[in-house]
Design a protein around this motif. Structure first.
Motif, short mmCIF file in Angstrom:
data_model
loop_
_atom_site.label_atom_id
_atom_site.label_comp_id
_atom_site.label_asym_id
_atom_site.label_seq_id
_atom_site.Cartn_x
_atom_site.Cartn_y
_atom_site.Cartn_z
N VAL B 238 2.85 -12.40 33.41
CA VAL B 238 2.96 -10.77 34.45
C VAL B 238 2.26 -11.64 35.42
CG1 VAL B 238 1.14 -9.35 35.21
CG2 VAL B 238 2.31 -9.00 32.71
N TRP B 239 3.06 -11.27 36.84
CA TRP B 239 2.73 -12.63 37.21
C TRP B 239 2.09 -11.52 39.10
CZ3 TRP B 239 7.57 -15.78 39.64
CH2 TRP B 239 8.15 -17.22 38.07
N ALA B 240 0.93 -12.79 39.29
CA ALA B 240 -0.48 -11.82 40.64
C ALA B 240 -0.34 -12.87 41.86
CB ALA B 240 -1.07 -11.35 40.15
N ASP B 241 -1.22 -12.19 43.09
CA ASP B 241 -0.98 -13.70 43.83
C ASP B 241 -1.95 -14.93 43.42
OD1 ASP B 241 -0.89 -14.74 46.38
OD2 ASP B 241 -2.91 -14.03 46.66
N ALA B 242 -1.37 -15.42 43.89
CA ALA B 242 -2.53 -16.48 42.76
C ALA B 242 -4.06 -16.76 43.62
CB ALA B 242 -2.19 -18.41 42.93
N GLU B 243 -4.55 -16.60 45.01
CA GLU B 243 -5.67 -16.39 45.23
C GLU B 243 -5.80 -15.10 44.25
OE1 GLU B 243 -6.95 -18.44 47.26
OE2 GLU B 243 -5.21 -19.55 47.99
N VAL B 244 -6.23 -14.50 44.40
CA VAL B 244 -6.61 -12.94 43.65
C VAL B 244 -6.36 -13.17 42.48
CG1 VAL B 244 -6.23 -10.25 42.95
CG2 VAL B 244 -5.03 -11.44 45.48
N VAL B 245 -5.76 -13.75 41.58
CA VAL B 245 -6.10 -14.92 40.16
C VAL B 245 -7.07 -15.11 39.82
CG1 VAL B 245 -5.32 -14.85 37.93
CG2 VAL B 245 -4.21 -13.82 39.44
N ALA B 246 -6.89 -15.82 40.91
CA ALA B 246 -8.35 -17.26 40.94
C ALA B 246 -9.97 -16.88 41.06
CB ALA B 246 -7.91 -18.51 41.93
N ALA B 247 -9.60 -15.73 42.43
CA ALA B 247 -11.08 -15.11 42.96
C ALA B 247 -11.42 -14.09 41.51
CB ALA B 247 -10.35 -13.54 44.10
N THR B 248 -10.45 -13.13 40.71
CA THR B 248 -11.32 -12.65 39.54
C THR B 248 -11.38 -13.77 38.61
OG1 THR B 248 -9.01 -11.37 40.50
CG2 THR B 248 -10.31 -10.17 38.57
N TYR B 249 -10.83 -14.40 37.70
CA TYR B 249 -11.43 -14.96 36.75
C TYR B 249 -11.75 -16.06 37.14
CZ TYR B 249 -8.28 -12.03 33.99
OH TYR B 249 -7.22 -11.54 33.49
N GLY B 252 -12.02 -20.80 41.26
CA GLY B 252 -12.03 -21.66 43.04
C GLY B 252 -11.05 -21.84 43.32
N SER B 253 -10.03 -22.78 43.99
CA SER B 253 -9.47 -23.44 44.41
C SER B 253 -8.58 -24.50 42.68
CB SER B 253 -9.83 -23.96 45.30
OG SER B 253 -10.08 -25.65 45.23
N SER B 254 -8.57 -24.28 42.02
CA SER B 254 -8.02 -25.11 41.40
C SER B 254 -7.32 -24.13 40.43
CB SER B 254 -9.16 -26.05 40.09
OG SER B 254 -9.32 -24.20 39.12
N ARG B 255 -6.26 -24.95 40.49
CA ARG B 255 -4.59 -24.61 40.03
C ARG B 255 -4.71 -25.06 38.23
NH1 ARG B 255 -5.85 -21.93 43.35
NH2 ARG B 255 -5.22 -20.90 44.63
N ALA B 256 -3.56 -24.73 37.95
CA ALA B 256 -3.40 -24.96 36.13
C ALA B 256 -2.23 -26.38 36.12
CB ALA B 256 -2.93 -24.29 35.30
N SER B 257 -1.45 -25.64 37.25
CA SER B 257 -0.35 -26.53 36.75
C SER B 257 0.55 -26.83 38.44
CB SER B 257 1.23 -26.56 35.85
OG SER B 257 1.42 -24.86 36.43
#
Lengths: 388, 437
Positions: B238-249, B252-257
């Motif tokens: 399931v895909w969503a906007d990265a900024e929104v996912v990062a805020a919800t979970y 912060g500004s980190s990413r996985a890959s």
């Protein structure tokens, strides 16, 4: 029973055929034994009395989310909760990512809630004293040829050490053994380390735990306790979901794949094939003995005793083959597990599998014998003796 | 003498089976052609052909027992093909998720995206690598992505039964990096909003993922706005906007890959070297092909081993069944075969004829089993937990190669099951057989 020698003699009238039929029955029940062992060991995971007494509380959002450690005291205050412990996933690997190990960082009282895991009390004490100590399951010890007292380097696939690298080192201080060999597959490949040491060393955890395990004193009211635990954090950012350990295990396994369905359909295909082969053999055996059966009837055997004798014969052959096959499975399963050094774990054939297997043997014997037996019963003596 | 002959027979069977397993199909075709020539041209070959014709033309009179061989072997082949199709479908789905021109960068030591964390700085550094392709506006085609596992209710499950789904937070570059990705229903999510697009497989697996519906993820309400199709393991996500996912979970500004499209497949080694040379980075780059293949390796191997072990045990059972049937068939035709030998047919044609007859039945069984497996299981969807983290849906794939493998097993069973009765037929004392009832 007094006709047993007759049935026995009929069975070995054609040795080759009996042997071949037996062999295909043995193959089918060997497969049954191996598969049913897998099926029932999956079904029984966490289903012991201890498992029902324990509640598992994890994040409702997803299983990778953590819970605050402050929850422990609040859960312990709930009515019906005897003890609470917690654990966190460590994600350990040994010698590269191909050896993924079940590694948990656990609270000091973790083992108190798992009476089915046996550890030497002296080793538990040694573990509590040694911050970098770990307790290792017996299968795991054998798989990597580890010894108590050895220092083992592990990598975590998630958590860096205090120096920022993913390399950790732990001392083996004791061995975990399963009280009940049925759950040995899981228990004995487990590694337990100190939560405190883990939490202090890694920058990411900050007093969060992966899940809580609590023991209820009254199993009948465990649903209420689970709801009370979940109510503690309702509408907070850390909503929880509590269920009995066996329910949690079942839902986790269900996601692995529908094992029951796949195993069931294989067994269905096997037995269909087996039924057909054995049924055909029985029909042949009766057909070529037509005149013998007619003689039996002539000298006074009743139709029903002829029916019983043919049925007994087919049940006997299926039971002999089936018992041999299951016995073979009981030998091969553990041997394969031992030979693979913990890579696969085929459980020994349990009592339940034997019972189910015996019931299946009798049922299949009846089923395949039915048609030839009825044919033998209805045999007209005059026609049969005349070869018509 | 007897022992010697038995040993010779076992050796012959082992040799034939080994050749059968290892020879490629064109070599087998050559052997078959030579055999056909022998049957057409040589005297004993013509005899064999005519004896076979007699046997085959009377098959209908032994319908019951012959169909036992067919159905028995069909059962073996059907189960085998179905199990292998499961392994094949899984492998296909996962390994078609990647290609050689796209690289995935993870934190060093992380074996899966879910376990990897990379800081903003590291991502910016990676994006500057010169080997990454640029789009029309000159931006690097690299997509930093965030992956979390989320719980959703499973379709067809109990009321509170949850399954785990992989929720991927992406930016707009994600679509450019994966040209195979298509929206088949609805639209893409809008940046900054709590909107989701769902993969076809995920939609099949979980309830409430139809476009327009609302659901709760990470204790926030989201709206499903579209469905995408990609033909690979992304379809289970399931895909969503990265900024929104990062805020919800709380990421912060980190990413996985970082998924990066390279300027050419050959640029990968240089790309890897560039990242390794940078002391600020502790990352590991793989081509997506390698990464996804590595993820599927263990499970598809296990599935294949299970298929072959189960198939072998069943095959042994079926060999004995076929032996039984063919012995009975030889016994019931003892007089006929003895007559043939009495009027001058030699042993070899008789052996060949009985063998051919069994193998014909076996081939019919193999074809039947393969056909059933194909009809029932081709395209059958199953799901499993992949990499221990989230559900992956995949389709069983009954490929022609698997059908051929099933047929090979069937013929091997037919060969072993027919050989001994054939020898019995050829060595039976003629006088005894003629006198027999």
């Amino acid at each position: 029973m007094k006709y047993f020698h007759l049935v026995w003699a009929a069975l070995f009238r054609r040795k080759t055929r009996t042997f071949l039929t037996l062999a295909s029955i043995v193959a089918a029940f060997l497969l049954f034994g191996l598969l049913d062992g897998i099926r029932s060991s999956f079904a029984q995971l966490g289903q012991n009395a201890d498992g029902a007494q324990r509640l598992q509380t994890a994040s409702k959002l997803s299983f990778i989310e953590t819970l605050p450690i402050s929850l422990q005291g609040r859960i312990a205050n709930i009515d019906n909760i005897e003890a609470v412990t917690y654990a966190n996933w460590f994600g350990g690997t040994y010698q590269g990512p191909k050896n993924q190990l079940f590694t948990f960082a656990v609270a000091p009282n973790y083992l108190d809630l798992y009476p089915e895991i046996l550890v030497d009390p002296a080793e538990v004490e040694a573990w509590k004293r040694n911050r970098t100590g770990m307790l290792v399951g017996e299968t795991m010890m054998k798989r990597f040829d580890w010894k108590v007292g050895q220092r083992v380097p592990l990598q975590s696939s998630i958590f860096p050490n205090s120096d920022g690298s993913l390399d950790w080192a732990f001392d083996i201080v004791g061995v975990l053994r399963a009280k009940d060999k049925k759950s040995a597959g899981f228990t004995e490949s487990l590694i337990l380390m100190h939560y405190d040491y883990f939490e202090e060393s890694t920058p990411y955890v900050d007093g969060d735990v992966g899940w809580y395990i609590s023991r209820v004193s009254d199993v009948r009211r465990s649903d209420a306790a689970a709801r009370a635990i979940d109510a503690l954090s309702a509408n907070s950012p850390h909503e929880t979901k509590s269920m009995s350990e066996q329910a949690a295990m079942a839902s986790q396994l269900k996601q692995m794949a529908d094992i029951g369905l796949i195993v069931g359909s294989i067994m269905g295909a096997v037995f269909f094939t087996l039924l057909l082969l054995t049924g055909n053999t029985m029909a042949q055996a009766v057909r070529e003995r037509t005149s013998e059966l007619a003689v039996l009837k002539t000298i006074g055997f009743s139709s029903s005793s002829v029916l019983c004798m043919v049925l007994a014969e087919s049940m006997l052959i299926v039971v002999i083959g089936g018992v041999l096959g299951l016995a073979l499975a009981a030998v091969i399963g553990p041997a394969a597990s031992a030979g693979s050094g913990g890579m696969i774990s085929l459980p020994p054939v349990g009592l339940q599998s034997w019972m189910l297997g015996l019931a299946l043997m009798l049922a299949i014997g009846l089923l395949v014998g039915a048609l030839p037996a009825i044919r033998a019963m209805r045999l007209n003596i005059v026609d049969a003796l005349a070869g018509r | 003498m007897k022992v010697l002959r038995a040993a010779g027979l076992v050796l012959l069977i082992a040799l034939v089976l080994a050749a059968w397993i290892f020879l490629p199909w064109w070599a087998l075709l050559g052997v078959a052609a030579a055999f056909a020539l022998w049957m057409l041209l040589a005297r004993s070959g013509r005899q064999a052909a005519s004896v076979t014709m007699v046997g085959v033309s009377t098959l209908s009179q032994r319908l019951g027992s012959s169909s036992v061989v067919i159905v028995g072997i069909a059962g073996v082949v059907g189960v085998l093909v179905a199990l292998l199709a499961m392994a094949e479908g899984y492998r296909h789905t996962v390994s078609s998720s990647g290609d050689e021109q796209t690289a995935i960068v993870l934190r060093g030591g992380s074996s899966a995206e879910l376990m990897s964390v990379m800081t903003r700085d590291a991502i910016t550094t990676i994006e500057r690598a010169p080997e990454i392709a640029r789009d029309a506006e000159g931006r690097p085609m690299a997509s930093p992505e965030l992956v979390v596992a989320a719980n959703l209710p499973v379709r067809g499950g109990a009321a509170d039964e949850d399954g785990s789904v992989q929720l991927r937070g992406v930016g707009d570059m994600a679509w450019a990096v994966r040209p195979g990705m298509k929206i088949v229903e609805g639209r893409r999510f809008e940046p900054g909003k709590r909107e989701l697009v769902v993969g076809k497989g995920a939609r099949r697996q979980f309830t409430g993922l139809d476009p327009g519906s609302e659901l709760r993820l990470g204790s926030q309400p989201w709206t499903v706005v579209g469905v995408f199709e990609s033909g690979d393991s992304m379809e289970s996500e399931v895909w969503a906007d990265a900024e929104v996912v990062a805020a919800t979970y709380g990421r912060g500004s980190s990413r996985a890959s970082v998924f990066a499209r390279l300027s050419a497949p050959s640029a990968f080694n240089a790309f890897k070297a560039t990242l390794a040379a940078d002391p600020r980075l502790q990352v590991e780059a793989k081509t997506t092909l390698d990464y996804f293949q590595g993820q599927s390796e263990g499970v598809s191997k296990v599935l294949r081993i299970i298929g072959i072990v189960v198939g072998s045990i069943m095959a042994i059972g079926a060999v004995f069944g076929a032996l039984n049937t063919m012995f009975a068939s030889v016994a019931s035709r003892a007089r006929e075969i003895a007559t043939l030998r009495a009027i001058g047919f030699r042993g070899v044609p008789v052996v060949v004829a009985v063998l051919l007859e069994t193998m014909l039945l076996a081939a019919l069984g193999g074809a039947l089993g393969g056909a059933i497996a194909w009809l029932v299981f081709n395209g059958y969807t199953a799901s499993t937990l992949a990499g221990g983290v989230a559900q992956l849906t995949f389709e069983f794939k009954v490929s022609p190669a698997l059908l051929w493998e099933g047929l090979k097993w069937a013929l091997a069973i037919g060969f072993v099951g027919g050989l001994f009765p054939a020898l019995r037929a050829a060595t039976m004392p003629v006088t005894d057989a003629l006198r027999a009832a």
